[in-house]
Structure formats: structure tokens, C-alpha cells
Design an enzyme around this catalytic site. Structure first.
Site, PDB file in Angstrom:
ATOM      1  N   SER A  75      -2.730  -9.083  -5.411  1.00  0.00           N
ATOM      2  CA  SER A  75      -1.727  -8.924  -6.465  1.00  0.00           C
ATOM      3  C   SER A  75      -1.795 -10.058  -7.482  1.00  0.00           C
ATOM      4  O   SER A  75      -2.248 -11.161  -7.191  1.00  0.00           O
ATOM      5  CB  SER A  75      -0.317  -8.892  -5.860  1.00  0.00           C
ATOM      6  OG  SER A  75      -0.243  -7.938  -4.833  1.00  0.00           O
TER       7      SER A  75
HETATM    8  N1  SAH Z   1      -0.573  -8.541  -0.078  1.00  0.00           N
HETATM    9  C1  SAH Z   1      -1.947  -8.297  -0.439  1.00  0.00           C
HETATM   10  C2  SAH Z   1      -2.041  -7.159  -1.443  1.00  0.00           C
HETATM   11  C3  SAH Z   1      -3.030  -6.158  -0.971  1.00  0.00           C
HETATM   12  S1  SAH Z   1      -3.068  -4.607  -1.788  1.00  0.00           S
HETATM   13  C4  SAH Z   1      -2.631  -9.553  -0.910  1.00  0.00           C
HETATM   14  O1  SAH Z   1      -1.952 -10.594  -1.045  1.00  0.00           O
HETATM   15  O2  SAH Z   1      -3.838  -9.549  -1.113  1.00  0.00           O
HETATM   16  C5  SAH Z   1      -2.151  -3.587  -0.673  1.00  0.00           C
HETATM   17  C6  SAH Z   1      -2.629  -3.512   0.744  1.00  0.00           C
HETATM   18  O3  SAH Z   1      -1.757  -2.622   1.425  1.00  0.00           O
HETATM   19  C7  SAH Z   1      -4.042  -2.972   0.922  1.00  0.00           C
HETATM   20  O4  SAH Z   1      -4.810  -3.874   1.677  1.00  0.00           O
HETATM   21  C8  SAH Z   1      -3.826  -1.670   1.686  1.00  0.00           C
HETATM   22  O5  SAH Z   1      -4.851  -1.359   2.607  1.00  0.00           O
HETATM   23  C9  SAH Z   1      -2.507  -1.938   2.394  1.00  0.00           C
HETATM   24  N2  SAH Z   1      -1.779  -0.747   2.836  1.00  0.00           N
HETATM   25  C10 SAH Z   1      -1.598   0.425   2.170  1.00  0.00           C
HETATM   26  N3  SAH Z   1      -0.865   1.269   2.913  1.00  0.00           N
HETATM   27  C11 SAH Z   1      -0.585   0.634   4.084  1.00  0.00           C
HETATM   28  C12 SAH Z   1       0.118   0.986   5.275  1.00  0.00           C
HETATM   29  N4  SAH Z   1       0.680   2.197   5.423  1.00  0.00           N
HETATM   30  N5  SAH Z   1       0.188   0.079   6.268  1.00  0.00           N
HETATM   31  C13 SAH Z   1      -0.384  -1.145   6.147  1.00  0.00           C
HETATM   32  N6  SAH Z   1      -1.062  -1.540   5.044  1.00  0.00           N
HETATM   33  C14 SAH Z   1      -1.163  -0.665   4.028  1.00  0.00           C
END
Ligand code: SAH
Length: 225
Positions: A75
Site C-alpha cells: 500500500s
Molecule cells: N498489508 C499489505 C498489503 C498487501 S495487498 C502490505 O503492507 O504489503 C492485500 C493483500 O491481501 C494481498 O497480499 C492479498 O493476497 C491479501 N488478501 C486478499 N484477500 C485475502 C483474504 N481473504 N485473506 C487473507 N489475505 C487476503
């Protein structure tokens, strides 16, 4: 000659990921309305360039989302700061849950602010990479789980705060149940093709929602990958 050029490139690389570069990002976040000094301090402490591929490390302190593989993104720092501020909401949470570990950057920021951080990810490959980063940085207060985050982490509930870093279609009931009284759930919700960042606060009497504005996140998906 070649040797000199190599040195120059290296120096530039170091400059782009230096403490000074991180401090500049923090000044910018402050100008753009981030007020919680605890959050700003955590951002100066966490090396964001360690959470992206080396090829992108020179862009790690721009205020922008970056790809982390598997069609996912780390993000934008402003969003990380805003969500973290909302989660702390002037309080002092002891135990928080993050859904969507991704690169691990948001969890690392939380680990500087909260004694215990629980984080759930549905893509095994990303979880493994994040685990390696946490070990390298000796962030021993982050607990990870390979699971669908719609279900939260029931055995560790209640949490003083829950943050979802992928956009959901609606607020998962399980997450509301796992939120302790006084806690806040921060979650992007997609409605009619647009996403709004919502904060849901649990009080003795129920849940109170507030809208923190428009955001853009990757979708929250079901099941494991
Ligand atoms: N907080 C992260 C942002 C990653 S983007 C950072 O600091 O880098 C969002 C993430 O959510 C992705 O890795 C995706 O695989 C995950 N995601 C999406 N749906 C999900 C779910 N149902 N359970 C767990 N993770 C999920």
C-alpha cells in the site's frame, strides 16, 4: 572507469534508501494530514525498501503503491499511515489483527506500535517472503497464519483492533465478532465500483461506523492460493 561507474550507481542506491529519504517521506505525510507522532515515528523506523523487490527499492520512499508479485501491491505510505492512525484511535491497543499480510510492511509498522500483531494471508508465497523479512528484522512480535482472512483468527480473539488491507464487498461478520469492546475495525469496502475506507468502532452498545474517504485496494478474495 567501469569501476568508478559502478561505485556511482551504488552510492545513488544507498542515497535513495537512506534515513534522510525516509525522513523526507515523513515530512510529506505530516504535510498531508498525518498527525499521530507514534505512527510517523514507526514510518521512520521501518525500511520500506526491504519490503519490495530490489529493482524497485529506489522508489520505496515515494508516496505510492508498488507491485509485490502475485498481482498484489504494497500500500501507499499515506494509506498505511492513515489506517494505522485510525486503528490506534487515540488509544493503546495491545493486540491487533491484520488481514492481508502482503509484503509484511503494514504488519512491521504495527509491530513497532503494538505488543502483539497477528496477520493472516491467503497467498502462501507472499507469506513466506514476509516471514523471512520479519526474521531478518527481528520482529518477534508478529504471528502469521496462512488462511482466508474472512474468518479472522478465532482462537486469538478478541482483538483491540483489526485492519483489513484488501477491499471487501461487505464487512465480514466474523471480524466484527472478534473485535473487543473499545476496538476499531478499519476496512475498505467496495460499493458500486468505488471503495470507501470504513472505521467501525465497537462500544458497549454496539457498532458505530464512520467513512474515512475514498481508497483503492486490491480485492479481498475467498479461499487459499
Ligand atoms: N498489508 C499489505 C498489503 C498487501 S495487498 C502490505 O503492507 O504489503 C492485500 C493483500 O491481501 C494481498 O497480499 C492479498 O493476497 C491479501 N488478501 C486478499 N484477500 C485475502 C483474504 N481473504 N485473506 C487473507 N489475505 C487476503
Amino acid at each position: 572507469m567501469i569501476h568508478k561507474r559502478k561505485l556511482g550507481t551504488e552510492n545513488r542506491g544507498i542515497g535513495m534508501t537512506s534515513q534522510g529519504t525516509r525522513d523526507r517521506l515523513v515530512r510529506r505525510l505530516r504535510q498531508e494530514g498525518i498527525k499521530d507522532e507514534r505512527v510517523l515515528k514507526a514510518i521512520t523506523q521501518v525500511p520500506r525498501h526491504e519490503f519490495v523487490d530490489e529493482a524497485l527499492s529506489s522508489r520505496a520512499y515515494e508516496d505510492t503503491a508498488l507491485p509485490i508479485g502475485q498481482s498484489q501491491t504494497i500500500s501507499q505510505p499515506w494509506i498505511v499511515a492513515r489506517m494505522t492512525e485510525a486503528l490506534l484511535h487515540g488509544g493503546n491497543p495491545q493486540k491487533v489483527l491484520e488481514v492481508g499480510t502482503g509484503s509484511g510492511y503494514q504488519a512491521a509498522i504495527l509491530a513497532h506500535l503494538v505488543p502483539s500483531v497477528f496477520t493472516v494471508e491467503r497467498i502462501d508465497e507472499l507469506l513466506k517472503l514476509a516471514r523471512r523479512r520479519f526474521h531478518g528484522m527481528r520482529l518477534n512480535n508478529i504471528y502469521m497464519r496462512y488462511a482466508d482472512g474472512h474468518l479472522g483468527w478465532p482462537s486469538q480473539a478478541p482483538f483491540d483492533g483489526i485492519m483489513v488491507t484488501a477491499a471487501a464487498q461487505s464487512i465480514p461478520e466474523e471480524l466484527l465478532q472478534q473485535l473487543g469492546v473499545g476496538g476499531v475495525l478499519v476496512i475498505p469496502i467496495e460499493k458500486h465500483g468505488y471503495q470507501r475506507l470504513m472505521a467501525v468502532r465497537r462500544s458497549e452498545n454496539g457498532f458505530e461506523e464512520s467513512d474515512l474517504g475514498g481508497v483503492i485496494f486490491v480485492p479481498m478474495l475467498s479461499g487459499l492460493a
